[in-house]
Enzyme design. Structure first.
Site, PDB file in Angstrom:
ATOM      1  N   CYS A   1       0.867  -1.211  -0.140  1.00  0.00           N
ATOM      2  CA  CYS A   1      -0.043   0.140  -0.158  1.00  0.00           C
ATOM      3  C   CYS A   1       0.891   1.125   0.223  1.00  0.00           C
ATOM      4  CB  CYS A   1      -1.006   0.165   1.139  1.00  0.00           C
ATOM      5  SG  CYS A   1      -1.970  -1.450   1.500  1.00  0.00           S
TER       6      CYS A   1
ATOM      7  N   CYS B   1      12.768  -4.990   0.618  1.00  0.00           N
ATOM      8  CA  CYS B   1      12.040  -5.786  -0.260  1.00  0.00           C
ATOM      9  C   CYS B   1      12.895  -5.572  -1.650  1.00  0.00           C
ATOM     10  CB  CYS B   1      10.536  -5.392  -0.395  1.00  0.00           C
ATOM     11  SG  CYS B   1       9.781  -6.012  -1.901  1.00  0.00           S
TER      12      CYS B   1
ATOM     13  N   CYS C   1       5.072 -14.248  -0.274  1.00  0.00           N
ATOM     14  CA  CYS C   1       5.482 -13.291   0.543  1.00  0.00           C
ATOM     15  C   CYS C   1       4.566 -13.084   2.020  1.00  0.00           C
ATOM     16  CB  CYS C   1       5.576 -11.933  -0.254  1.00  0.00           C
ATOM     17  SG  CYS C   1       6.219 -10.482   0.714  1.00  0.00           S
TER      18      CYS C   1
END
Lengths: 490, 490, 490, 490
Positions: free
Chosen positions: A10, A257, A413
């Protein structure tokens, strides 16, 4: 039409001490739209003449433009601070209750919170809280954080936040409004990006990516550090006065990430200390170095990307082909429709093919009779890619070589990215047999990057500082991989 | 946010003899969306069991996706043939009555019509018709064509169409549905493109650009010729059975709108017999040849486009710089938001600047310290470009050189393109003094193409076959330039 | 839920010389909502500073509230005069093009027109016009009037209107805006009502019913006479300055639609020179006189209406029972939901029953053990009434006696009322056998009024002055009854 | 347009063991629409094939018709039980979060709850809960009940509900869905109505009024008793198997809200053991007995109501005038528009007057020259009544006498009725001086009922069993009247 890409995290945003915080949040969310297209919301903090604080909120399903299409909502979004959220549902359904920011009243006042990421111990914490009598109105793991704050023994809101965050595990980049402060916090591994910048009128913005600073004429100061709780109050007029807390005393090895560099972040953003476009170009270069394409007859190979996410990577790829002395040319081989938005595909036998056609059209003059290198950043299910290759073939290329600037996606994930279930991933479906995937996709060659190659492209950064779990299965934190992700989050 | 570009014509589409014509029209209009974003409509021709013909129509303001967001409308859009229209209003206001296709009942039956272009004698014709007792329900010049058809002395619908078209002057690419035929017609100069293709199930499509064939799995057959009326009925199963009429016996020199190649058409379309992307790349090459940029210190110059319309041109430009031995590199220097759609800009002092920021963000790593060549296809008012340059400068380039792949726009178009009034055009505002425009835009150099240079780029095509009136003032047909275009069309 | 009543005409409104004409038209249409719930529209006439006249319009499907829910539309509805229209489709489908007012441009300028009624020679006129080259964009017979005006040999707009109206036959009450005048016109038989009133600021309103004067604080002056064309221009400040034309020299016997008094008009309106509520009460009285109900055991009979349209009639009925010495009491036996609006009935076996229940609920205490007189104004198909009786029976009345304040409907109306096809009318289905209808409806007695009785109730009015064709089959004008109404209008 | 009446409670509904519970809840809420027009919602309880229970919900601002206008929502509202809620906000703002039913997850499973009424100790309970770490997401006092249930020491859901309800004070009629049961509960005073009925297929409905049973073809069994918790599970097929708990051991004197009989409930409902229309007629009779009107010249007086809420009362009034030998007649003197719905009133000097005109129009023939008795049930601010009187006077009555079938409203209600602030009540504004109110309203006489008179009209019921606090200030429970109601609820 859904494209076959990992679904994003998000986007979070926060602002304090600047004029028109709701409007700036609106622009900020607009620039972060790529991080979540399902829902959007803005909460503002207002002080009335008698000094009473109140929160206002507007949130709904839809793109930022759609949610805020009625300008009148900004009249009610008054105040001196705001936070905002773009949402793609990771855990939690698509009910309107799950849309963030959340606003709550609790013993110490009001709290608004926006969360990017996924907790790995939400289920246990929720169980405990529920046993103590907590009511959950949403299925989102973000609500867990709110309960932990409300139940904290501490009296100060910042202490409560620290107390709550010290109990949660997993990935989180968070913006919080208390009755008088803006707080940004990031998990100790720094899975997701979070930065802070300064507006022209000496206010401050905390946001997922720097593009939300740029659109607001603001300058980047620094990242919110992994494991940091950064507190800015209304009177803060200089970064020197930021108050910084550590969630835990001990520091952890950062685990950024890697998919943020590969695909998620905007190329014009700077995250984890580097420009995204630079990393993406470098991925293209390493890809070219390790996985070059040469025409069998010595003719020029034509390099083009699947627009727009792989554009920069394709430039790097072709650039490095040239450096290697390979006769090549960068072209635009696929035109992407800008109006695809919510185009629906009507039923019919060619539904899948139409889906790709609505989005892309090949440029025949570029392709016909040429050896093509098609550069893309990732393949998830492979269904879109199969159709895309079919579409390109209608323009009669000599050969099609597919190069992917990441590795085969094999593992779920647990930190906020959403893939289809493990079995639907093309690399698992064909047991990681690249040759079989190539056959399925009907291309002349297919090459992915290895994890080492990806890490090699992460210039100026410690390879240890990345989470590559979706490729390698090496999760930086303890997760129960014995059960499916769906069960895990249920 | 409105970008500062000429506003387009419209897009037209027609289909007969293929399954699901309304759905194919929907996809076709989707692919032609760039030709008109104000309104869209589809009309279908249906035959009931008792052989009675009827028309259905759905049209509204908005993008194709918005107008047809309720899939149920396709249930009512039954039939064996359809025409569609995307509209940007040229003449005629934005009232819902002006949205095409128009459907009328008249002595010979039904007629549906979609029109791309602008008539130059509509005012006179309208006056005559009105004096004879005609009622006009719209302000569009397209309604004139309908009245001419209805008042024709001929009995056959195709003869009536021919009769009507022989009386109108100016630019038109038209699709018509009669009670049993699909008709495509194009003015004798061929200002606007119009092509015909074949579907997989042996039906036929007539459309503004070939991209509307591609999206429908259809193959290009040929262009509807300038001055041709092409008639396809339901039983036609081979292009050999097309019936072709000439609007006038004598042929005219083709006058294709050069702006179709410069900006309007999609790069993946083929129009006027050539691939658009090829012409656009060639414009870039000629631009590089005649107006190259070299870094004063011999360093590499960075070439990038204003995305997406100038992408192909920038590739051609940089490619030709290399051929000239100039040290250069193609990059992506501006990121364009894909979600800008109907983003509104809230009032405030920086409104214009915000408008550009919402749409574009510079990639700092690409720009900083570099000599930049910014390639764009055209400048109209110059307001957006001024803000864009300002935005790029925030990333601290060494120098910015602006190269435009067309000439200064000086004259109004009477054939269907929409500019702001003559006085608002930047080139007129500064009396065609390029140096003053450069100063206003605050770039280090600014160079346009001359008309001859543009025509030089039109490879494989006779330079006489282009209309360059907006640059040169040489109108192929008689127009009364003594009055403003607004008065002309009033 | 559709109630089983004849569907109404339409409502028309016009205003000139008063402040805020669009807003007054809005209120006027609101008060005329009962005359047509399908669509609504308002057109205004504006004069710009340079004296140029222009028309604005807003119209759409829906109730007045829905069509004008966005107050901003009133900003564009500027001007010094307005006309408005509420529509129930009689002829012409429900397409948006058929919504009135119509605005057209023609040789003499602009014209806006709103029409209540139905022409009986529209088909022939349309055929002629089409043969002369006229284009029809709607299926409405109102468009015929516009063409006749546009083709008139006369130069003056009022003369053209007169010329056009002299050619049409059937029923029409019309409001027209020309470039400087408001015109009201009514067919020579005066089928439909049309009145003129004066606003507080010396402007004038022409409208279907006086309730549209009341809501606008305006006073009734007089009716527009049957066969009159009443012209009011902007400067008119006194009724003395009205200009009045006759459509035809000879006068015809008035033929007012008796159903306006029975059901259509609002009881608070005055039409045809009489208060509607007075006529409706009188219908009740005559009904009681000719068709009284006495309890078999001498107990009190309970009179109640099907609310709200029969409320006044029920009062008259019970009042006259008392006058006849019959032991009776007026009660409210059915509660009508005010929120029924667009309530949908979900599928299921009890669909019809639910439909009635959603609208009405019986008051058990009133009904139980009593002899009931249920008063209603008309029965069309009888389906709703059958369910209503069933519903009332659940409250266990002793007996139910049904009294209808009009006669059995047997014949189609060619003047603007809409019934289901002849075969669906309950009175035809049972071959006018009242006893069989009674059995079907399962009531203890059923009595209608005869045509003579209805006319007897028309106090102070010449019985010759009414059209009773739907009951008697005596059409005041020539109509081709050999074909169905649907064919007639096709 | 807001009429000047006390704003209602809410309406609650619950159903179990019957086919299509969501659709029946929809009809039920439709029939209860008069109890709350701001928002509506339905929650259903579903059991999947594997026995897992889940809740579905749909709720939004708007009328029932508006909230459920898309029939597709019923596809997702699956299950074997449902509860529903119509809302008028009493405490708690109009945010979407405050719309009921609420659904929560907590330690014992799921819970859905709909509440009609207002708690008097919510503030204290909320404070306690918050101090224990509870989070409040809404401002509604209903959320307090949920927290009390979740924190209960008991394990069984019914025991938890009982535990929670034993702690709350004030007024509540509640429907609850647990994972397998439907629960209805009512406060020990029985302020608000709540009844239980049986469907045709042996399911059970709990609802605020019996009209929600009628619309669903269901029969009334009995009221949920004051202080009762009534539990119905899915297997319950007979009222004998209902399980009933007492909230408290000791019983309290019932205190039914007298305003339910005066104004709130539908006249076709039965509440508190009596038909509403009977009580309302009786109020009219007592009003006539104590406060008759006689024409000064011995002429007939005309009695009419302000429709529709006072219709029954006016019948009782006139009936009793006759019994007293007073020459009188019942008429319909005011026509109420059925389409007023969301009609907006555009700005202007006559705004208030227009507001009344949009809703009501006087029937001139009834009023002119007559002595009028206008019967209404209550006056709150008096603003609407003043305009209404003015409007009626335009029809030139001889005299207007206003009779109110309740007393002057003087005190705030703490149990769920919403008035404007104390100072705005007309009776307080004029210090209870009826003569001054009469002067302000410009009527010839004005008479209210005394509390004793109202109680006298409550036939067959103990006068002690009513709450008359808004008239008398005698609150049945302890409330802190020293502070304003707004502060009380803050």
């Amino acid at each position: 039409m859904n494209i076959d890409k990992p679904k994003c995290y998000c986007g979070v945003f926060g602002i304090i001490g600047s004029e028109g915080p709701a409007v700036k949040a609106y622009y900020g969310l607009h620039s972060l739209q790529h991080r979540g297209q399902e829902a959007a919301g803005i909460a503002t903090l207002h002080e009335s003449e008698n000094g009473k604080k109140s929160f206002s909120i507007h949130k709904d399903n839809g793109l930022v433009n759609e949610v805020f299409k009625d300008k009148d909502v900004f009249k009610s979004l008054k105040g001196f601070a705001a936070i905002g959220h773009n949402r793609y549902s990771t855990t939690g359904g698509s009910s309107i209750k799950n849309i963030q920011p959340y606003i709550v009243n609790y013993k110490s006042g009001h709290l608004a919170l926006a969360h990017n990421g996924n907790l790995t111990n939400a289920k246990e914490l929720r169980k405990e809280l529920v046993n103590e009598g907590a009511i959950f109105q949403t299925t989102s793991d973000t609500e867990v954080i709110l309960h932990l704050i409300a139940r904290s023994k501490f009296e100060d809101q910042v202490d409560q936040v620290k107390d709550a965050l010290s109990q949660i595990k997993g990935a989180y980049s968070i913006t919080i409004l208390t009755d008088d402060k803006l707080i940004g916090a990031r998990d100790p591994y720094g899975f997701k990006p979070l930065c802070v910048g300064e507006t022209k009128d000496n206010g401050f913005i905390i946001s997922s990516e720097t593009c939300a600073l740029d659109i607001n004429f603001s300058t980047y100061i620094r990242d919110v550090e992994p494991g940091e709780i950064l507190v800015i109050d209304r009177e803060t007029k200089s970064p020197e006065n930021f108050i910084s807390h550590r969630i835990h005393e001990e520091r952890r090895t950062h685990k950024h990430c890697i998919f943020e560099y590969i695909y998620f972040s905007r190329p014009d953003s700077q995250i984890f200390g580097q420009n995204v476009d630079k990393m993406r170009r470098k991925l293209g270069k390493v890809l070219a170095q390790k996985h070059p394409v040469v025409d069998k007859d010595g003719e020029k190979v034509i390099v083009f990307s699947v627009p727009d996410s792989s554009n920069t990577c394709a430039i790097g790829y072709q650039d490095h082909l040239v450096k290697q002395g390979i006769n090549s040319k960068l072209e635009i081989g696929l035109i992407r429709s800008h109006y695809v938005g919510r185009t629906f595909i009507l039923p019919g036998q060619e539904k899948r093919e139409v889906g790709v056609r609505v989005k892309f059209n090949p440029v025949k003059g570029v392709i016909e009779g040429r050896t093509i290198v098609l550069v893309d950043d990732s393949i998830v299910r492979g269904t879109t890619m199969k159709q895309l290759v079919k579409l390109i073939k209608e323009a009669n290329p000599k050969e099609i070589h597919l190069r992917i600037s990441s590795g085969p996606i094999l593992h779920p994930c647990y930190y906020g990215m959403d893939f289809p279930s493990k079995d639907e991933l093309i690399a698992n479906k064909f047991n990681q047999d690249i040759e079989k995937i190539r056959e399925y996709l009907e291309v002349d060659s297919l090459e992915y990057m290895s994890v080492d190659e990806m890490l090699e492209a992460m210039v100026n950064q410690d390879p240890e500082h990345f989470c590559t779990a979706c490729f390698s299965g090496k999760y930086p934190t303890k997760v129960n991989t014995a059960i499916t992700k769906e069960e895990y989050e249920d």
